[in-house]
Design a protein around this motif. Structure first.
Motif: not given
Length: 151
Positions: A133-151
């Protein structure tokens, strides 16, 4: 318990490492991370220690990260210690195309208490799932600028 997790990130190696090598970015892909504090050594360098504070709702946790190898852009290794558990992380990064990076993470969990030994035995998939999950979160952060802080 030892296992390997890997993911392909749709971004050049230089961009992946730039975002990985930032304490400020950690909160964007490590859900539950509240703050970090420098403990000793030169921040980000071999031997440096940092305390990471997590809040998972009803469970709070502190980890001490010790950098054991820093050879960017290809390797970053560290240990993480918390009550009951010693975790060894070996991270490898490889450019597999102009705009693709493979991240391979080798994890080893060594329980230091009976309770954590039982948790590791009874729920090994929980540890693997968290790493993925952490790796997927990092991938989404790099590729799409998505942050888990926004959830």
């Amino acid at each position: 318990m030892k296992y390997t997790t890997e993911i392909i990130i749709e971004a050049p190696l230089a961009e992946v490492i730039h975002k990985m090598d930032s304490v400020e970015n950690m909160k964007h892909w490590q859900k539950g991370l509240i703050h970090t504090e420098h403990v000793s050594g030169t921040p980000g360098e071999f031997g440096a220690k940092m305390k990471l504070h997590y809040d998972f709702g009803n469970r709070k946790m502190e980890l001490i990260e010790t950098i054991t190898k820093r050879s960017f852009p290809n390797e970053f290794h560290a240990t993480y210690n918390t009550k009951g558990m010693h975790n060894i992380q070996q991270n490898y990064f490889d450019s597999i195309g102009e705009n693709q990076t493979k991240w391979i993470s080798k994890s080893e969990f060594q329980p230091t208490t009976f309770f954590m030994r039982a948790m590791l035995f009874l729920m090994p998939s929980a540890f693997k799932k968290q790493s993925a999950q952490y790796m997927l979160n990092f991938k989404n952060f790099v590729e799409q600028g998505l942050s888990v802080c926004d959830n």
